[in-house]
Design a protein around this motif. Structure first.
Motif, PDB file in Angstrom:
ATOM      1  N   ALA A 113       5.947   3.074  -3.432  1.00 54.67           N
ATOM      2  CA  ALA A 113       5.498   2.017  -4.345  1.00 54.67           C
ATOM      3  C   ALA A 113       5.755   0.651  -3.694  1.00 54.67           C
ATOM      4  CB  ALA A 113       6.207   2.134  -5.688  1.00 54.67           C
ATOM      5  N   HIS A 114       5.088   0.419  -2.576  1.00 51.79           N
ATOM      6  CA  HIS A 114       5.401  -0.773  -1.776  1.00 51.79           C
ATOM      7  C   HIS A 114       5.074  -2.070  -2.504  1.00 51.79           C
ATOM      8  CE1 HIS A 114       1.145  -0.345  -1.201  1.00 51.79           C
ATOM      9  NE2 HIS A 114       1.046  -1.285  -0.291  1.00 51.79           N
ATOM     10  N   THR A 115       4.093  -2.056  -3.413  1.00 50.15           N
ATOM     11  CA  THR A 115       3.761  -3.290  -4.122  1.00 50.15           C
ATOM     12  C   THR A 115       4.909  -3.746  -5.021  1.00 50.15           C
ATOM     13  OG1 THR A 115       2.627  -1.968  -5.803  1.00 50.15           O
ATOM     14  CG2 THR A 115       1.272  -2.937  -4.070  1.00 50.15           C
ATOM     15  N   ILE A 116       5.656  -2.806  -5.574  1.00 54.74           N
ATOM     16  CA  ILE A 116       6.799  -3.174  -6.414  1.00 54.74           C
ATOM     17  C   ILE A 116       7.898  -3.808  -5.572  1.00 54.74           C
ATOM     18  CG2 ILE A 116       8.621  -2.252  -7.901  1.00 54.74           C
ATOM     19  CD1 ILE A 116       6.602  -0.206  -8.914  1.00 54.74           C
ATOM     20  N   ILE A 117       8.132  -3.253  -4.385  1.00 53.35           N
ATOM     21  CA  ILE A 117       9.130  -3.848  -3.481  1.00 53.35           C
ATOM     22  C   ILE A 117       8.685  -5.244  -3.060  1.00 53.35           C
ATOM     23  CG2 ILE A 117      10.287  -3.589  -1.256  1.00 53.35           C
ATOM     24  CD1 ILE A 117       9.974  -0.541  -1.586  1.00 53.35           C
ATOM     25  N   LEU A 118       7.402  -5.394  -2.739  1.00 55.76           N
ATOM     26  CA  LEU A 118       6.880  -6.722  -2.383  1.00 55.76           C
ATOM     27  C   LEU A 118       7.032  -7.706  -3.541  1.00 55.76           C
ATOM     28  CD1 LEU A 118       3.671  -5.693  -0.412  1.00 55.76           C
ATOM     29  CD2 LEU A 118       5.559  -7.060   0.509  1.00 55.76           C
ATOM     30  N   GLY A 119       6.852  -7.227  -4.764  1.00 55.93           N
ATOM     31  CA  GLY A 119       7.013  -8.096  -5.922  1.00 55.93           C
ATOM     32  C   GLY A 119       8.432  -8.602  -6.054  1.00 55.93           C
ATOM     33  N   ALA A 120       9.400  -7.730  -5.797  1.00 52.32           N
ATOM     34  CA  ALA A 120      10.803  -8.157  -5.866  1.00 52.32           C
ATOM     35  C   ALA A 120      11.108  -9.198  -4.800  1.00 52.32           C
ATOM     36  CB  ALA A 120      11.716  -6.941  -5.705  1.00 52.32           C
ATOM     37  N   ILE A 121      10.565  -9.000  -3.596  1.00 49.96           N
ATOM     38  CA  ILE A 121      10.787  -9.968  -2.520  1.00 49.96           C
ATOM     39  C   ILE A 121      10.082 -11.287  -2.835  1.00 49.96           C
ATOM     40  CG2 ILE A 121      10.442 -10.432  -0.059  1.00 49.96           C
ATOM     41  CD1 ILE A 121      10.562  -7.369   0.366  1.00 49.96           C
ATOM     42  N   ALA A 122       8.872 -11.201  -3.391  1.00 52.16           N
ATOM     43  CA  ALA A 122       8.129 -12.410  -3.737  1.00 52.16           C
ATOM     44  C   ALA A 122       8.893 -13.254  -4.735  1.00 52.16           C
ATOM     45  CB  ALA A 122       6.757 -12.034  -4.309  1.00 52.16           C
ATOM     46  N   GLN A 123       9.529 -12.618  -5.707  1.00 53.91           N
ATOM     47  CA  GLN A 123      10.271 -13.345  -6.739  1.00 53.91           C
ATOM     48  C   GLN A 123      11.527 -14.002  -6.172  1.00 53.91           C
ATOM     49  OE1 GLN A 123       8.995 -13.547  -9.862  1.00 53.91           O
ATOM     50  NE2 GLN A 123      10.581 -15.029 -10.357  1.00 53.91           N
ATOM     51  N   ALA A 124      12.079 -13.410  -5.105  1.00 52.10           N
ATOM     52  CA  ALA A 124      13.352 -13.887  -4.559  1.00 52.10           C
ATOM     53  C   ALA A 124      13.187 -14.832  -3.370  1.00 52.10           C
ATOM     54  CB  ALA A 124      14.203 -12.693  -4.139  1.00 52.10           C
ATOM     55  N   THR A 125      11.952 -15.114  -2.968  1.00 55.64           N
ATOM     56  CA  THR A 125      11.694 -15.997  -1.829  1.00 55.64           C
ATOM     57  C   THR A 125      10.727 -17.095  -2.247  1.00 55.64           C
ATOM     58  OG1 THR A 125       9.911 -14.512  -1.080  1.00 55.64           O
ATOM     59  CG2 THR A 125      12.092 -14.194  -0.093  1.00 55.64           C
ATOM     60  N   SER A 126      10.528 -18.061  -1.332  1.00 54.04           N
ATOM     61  CA  SER A 126       9.649 -19.177  -1.692  1.00 54.04           C
ATOM     62  C   SER A 126       8.730 -19.630  -0.562  1.00 54.04           C
ATOM     63  CB  SER A 126      10.484 -20.374  -2.153  1.00 54.04           C
ATOM     64  OG  SER A 126      11.349 -20.817  -1.106  1.00 54.04           O
ATOM     65  N   LYS A 127       8.996 -19.233   0.672  1.00 56.16           N
ATOM     66  CA  LYS A 127       8.240 -19.757   1.803  1.00 56.16           C
ATOM     67  C   LYS A 127       7.561 -18.684   2.641  1.00 56.16           C
ATOM     68  CE  LYS A 127      11.326 -23.756   2.337  1.00 56.16           C
ATOM     69  NZ  LYS A 127      12.280 -24.437   3.252  1.00 56.16           N
ATOM     70  N   ILE A 128       8.232 -17.593   2.890  1.00 54.33           N
ATOM     71  CA  ILE A 128       7.748 -16.599   3.844  1.00 54.33           C
ATOM     72  C   ILE A 128       6.479 -15.916   3.330  1.00 54.33           C
ATOM     73  CG2 ILE A 128       9.157 -14.692   2.934  1.00 54.33           C
ATOM     74  CD1 ILE A 128       9.681 -13.912   5.905  1.00 54.33           C
ATOM     75  N   LYS A 129       5.500 -15.720   4.205  1.00 58.74           N
ATOM     76  CA  LYS A 129       4.314 -14.952   3.848  1.00 58.74           C
ATOM     77  C   LYS A 129       4.701 -13.478   3.677  1.00 58.74           C
ATOM     78  CE  LYS A 129       1.123 -17.854   6.542  1.00 58.74           C
ATOM     79  NZ  LYS A 129       0.168 -17.863   7.674  1.00 58.74           N
ATOM     80  N   LEU A 130       3.987 -12.790   2.794  1.00 62.78           N
ATOM     81  CA  LEU A 130       4.268 -11.386   2.508  1.00 62.78           C
ATOM     82  C   LEU A 130       2.990 -10.568   2.644  1.00 62.78           C
ATOM     83  CD1 LEU A 130       6.472 -11.997  -0.647  1.00 62.78           C
ATOM     84  CD2 LEU A 130       7.288 -11.462   1.653  1.00 62.78           C
ATOM     85  N   ALA A 131       3.137  -9.324   3.075  1.00 64.63           N
ATOM     86  CA  ALA A 131       1.954  -8.484   3.272  1.00 64.63           C
ATOM     87  C   ALA A 131       2.331  -7.021   3.175  1.00 64.63           C
ATOM     88  CB  ALA A 131       1.312  -8.761   4.633  1.00 64.63           C
ATOM     89  N   SER A 132       1.321  -6.192   2.963  1.00 62.70           N
ATOM     90  CA  SER A 132       1.491  -4.747   3.104  1.00 62.70           C
ATOM     91  C   SER A 132       1.324  -4.399   4.581  1.00 62.70           C
ATOM     92  CB  SER A 132       0.440  -4.008   2.277  1.00 62.70           C
ATOM     93  OG  SER A 132      -0.868  -4.352   2.696  1.00 62.70           O
ATOM     94  N   ALA A 133       1.870  -3.240   4.979  1.00 67.20           N
ATOM     95  CA  ALA A 133       1.732  -2.863   6.393  1.00 67.20           C
ATOM     96  C   ALA A 133       1.858  -1.347   6.572  1.00 67.20           C
ATOM     97  CB  ALA A 133       2.787  -3.569   7.235  1.00 67.20           C
ATOM     98  N   SER A 134       0.954  -0.574   6.049  1.00 67.36           N
ATOM     99  CA  SER A 134      -0.254  -1.045   5.405  1.00 67.36           C
ATOM    100  C   SER A 134      -0.374  -0.436   4.009  1.00 67.36           C
ATOM    101  CB  SER A 134      -1.480  -0.663   6.248  1.00 67.36           C
ATOM    102  OG  SER A 134      -1.530   0.757   6.396  1.00 67.36           O
ATOM    103  N   THR A 135      -1.393  -0.902   3.266  1.00 63.67           N
ATOM    104  CA  THR A 135      -1.785  -0.283   2.013  1.00 63.67           C
ATOM    105  C   THR A 135      -2.828   0.788   2.320  1.00 63.67           C
ATOM    106  OG1 THR A 135      -1.372  -2.270   0.701  1.00 63.67           O
ATOM    107  CG2 THR A 135      -2.940  -0.668  -0.199  1.00 63.67           C
ATOM    108  N   ILE A 136      -2.593   2.023   1.879  1.00 66.50           N
ATOM    109  CA  ILE A 136      -3.486   3.135   2.191  1.00 66.50           C
ATOM    110  C   ILE A 136      -4.639   3.119   1.189  1.00 66.50           C
ATOM    111  CG2 ILE A 136      -3.677   5.591   2.652  1.00 66.50           C
ATOM    112  CD1 ILE A 136      -1.708   3.974   4.445  1.00 66.50           C
ATOM    113  N   ILE A 137      -5.718   2.471   1.565  1.00 71.99           N
ATOM    114  CA  ILE A 137      -6.814   2.281   0.621  1.00 71.99           C
ATOM    115  C   ILE A 137      -7.678   3.531   0.468  1.00 71.99           C
ATOM    116  CG2 ILE A 137      -6.862  -0.191   1.044  1.00 71.99           C
ATOM    117  CD1 ILE A 137      -9.428   0.242   2.661  1.00 71.99           C
ATOM    118  N   SER A 138      -7.604   4.456   1.410  1.00 73.30           N
ATOM    119  CA  SER A 138      -8.436   5.672   1.341  1.00 73.30           C
ATOM    120  C   SER A 138      -8.149   6.480   0.089  1.00 73.30           C
ATOM    121  CB  SER A 138      -8.192   6.545   2.572  1.00 73.30           C
ATOM    122  OG  SER A 138      -8.382   5.821   3.762  1.00 73.30           O
TER     123      SER A 138
END
Length: 377
Positions: free
Chosen positions: A69-94
């Motif tokens: 559930a990488h999007t949930i982890i990214l959400g937690a990091i997004a809430q706790a940071t303010s400058k760094i860019k964030l991305a998936s690596a990768s999101t399995i779209i298939s």
């Protein structure tokens, strides 16, 4: 051969993790799931404090990984940071719905105030297809259809679309819209297959290349094929960013870095690919033109800049935690990045030096790098 791309903005440096949750190769101990997830979140926060440009969390649905559930982890990091860019690596779209992917990442972009990106991958391990109810025989068609739909949703406010693998969309408004100009940066993840790089060029999509082993020249062939495809399809290849990613480990000396890194990398390959990393291949990492960025700070500076000049990349993403590297070691690596490696790379890459140095001239290249980067001190 040096790149023809003009470097004026400097090289972005980031970190990515696939959420490795592997027993320690020497002690056999394995930390809890809770601890590992919270360490990834802390890793992202510390990466911002260290001054890195980007932090990525990948999606992996297999044993010995924890970032399903990488999007949930990214959400937690997004809430706790303010400058760094964030991305998936990768999101399995298939094996996911592009509508839902866009909704999730547009929401993350709003939470992060415009710092979110998608790196769209196709799954290197196909057990995911059975797990989520897809036929692996549709591997290529699933990815291509869903990648195109995801890009269409990103570009159009109202979507009309019909395909093979999901119900059609008719006058569909996909909400919310991202914070950053109503669009998300979407990269195409490319492994070692030339055809995927060429297809990205035909589509006009920026690429994120994962490099595991081998000489720089081997991987340069894919990048050249990508640029040729861009130009042949009416795009200007110099307008498209290229990101590369690979294993990284820094220590006080090159010998110490290799001694510390090898057990984790070898064990990581055993758990993820079923075989250990060959010692002979790992020994090649001491060479300037080998893709593995493992060594002392100065050695890594030279290797990353060699790849920068050879590939003409705009972004390098380090995989430091492959094989379950302990958190203490990750923090030590961040210290080397913040104090030694980042300042030197930023000084070098913000100058127009690509016309001055030919990467094929290894010793001259290393001497020039040392001269330019040591002026920082």
């Amino acid at each position: 051969m040096s790149s023809t791309t003009t470097h004026t903005q400097g090289l972005e440096i980031g970190i990515y993790t696939l959420g490795d949750h592997i027993p320690h190769p020497l002690t056999g101990e394995r930390i809890s799931q809770e601890q590992r997830i919270n360490e990834i979140i802390r890793f992202g926060i510390e990466a911002e404090q260290a001054g890195l440009d980007l932090f990525c969390v990948g999606e992996s649905h297999q044993s010995y990984f924890i970032s399903q559930a990488h999007t949930i982890i990214l959400g937690a990091i997004a809430q706790a940071t303010s400058k760094i860019k964030l991305a998936s690596a990768s999101t399995i779209i298939s094996t996911a719905d592009p509508v839902r992917i866009f909704e999730d990442f547009a929401t993350l972009d709003l939470v992060s105030k415009g710092r979110m990106e998608i790196i769209a991958g196709r799954a290197s391990r196909v057990g995911l297809f059975d797990l989520l109810g897809y036929d692996v025989r549709d591997y290529e068609k699933l990815y291509e259809e869903k990648f195109e739909l995801l890009r269409l949703i990103n570009n159009e406010m109202i979507v009309n679309w019909q395909g093979e693998f999901r119900p059609p969309l008719e006058n569909a408004s996909i909400l919310p819209r991202p914070y950053q100009n109503r669009k998300l940066p979407i990269w195409r993840a490319v492994g070692g297959h030339r055809a995927s790089a060429i297809q990205a060029g035909r589509q006009g999509a920026p690429i994120f290349l994962a490099h595991l082993t081998g000489p720089v020249d081997l991987h340069l062939a894919n990048i050249n094929a990508y640029r040729e495809a861009l130009n042949e399809n009416g795009y200007n290849s110099q307008d498209f960013p290229i990101a590369t990613a690979g294993m990284f480990y820094a220590a006080e000396t090159s010998q110490k870095a290799r001694q510390e890194a090898y057990p984790f990398i070898s064990k990581g390959f055993m758990f993820s690919n079923g075989q250990t990393f060959p010692k002979r291949a790992f020994a090649q990492s001491e060479k300037l033109n080998d893709i593995l960025n493992i060594g002392s700070s100065q050695e890594i500076i030279e290797k990353i800049l060699y790849q920068y000049e050879s590939f003409g990349i705009s972004r390098y993403i380090a995989q430091i935690d492959f094989g379950g590297v302990p958190f203490e070691n990750l923090m030590n690596n961040l210290e080397f990045l913040a104090s030694d490696i980042l300042p030197a790379i930023r000084r070098y890459t913000k100058q127009k030096v690509s016309d001055q140095i030919e990467p094929d001239q290894h010793e001259t290249f290393k001497e020039q790098v040392q001269l330019l980067t040591q002026e920082e001190n």
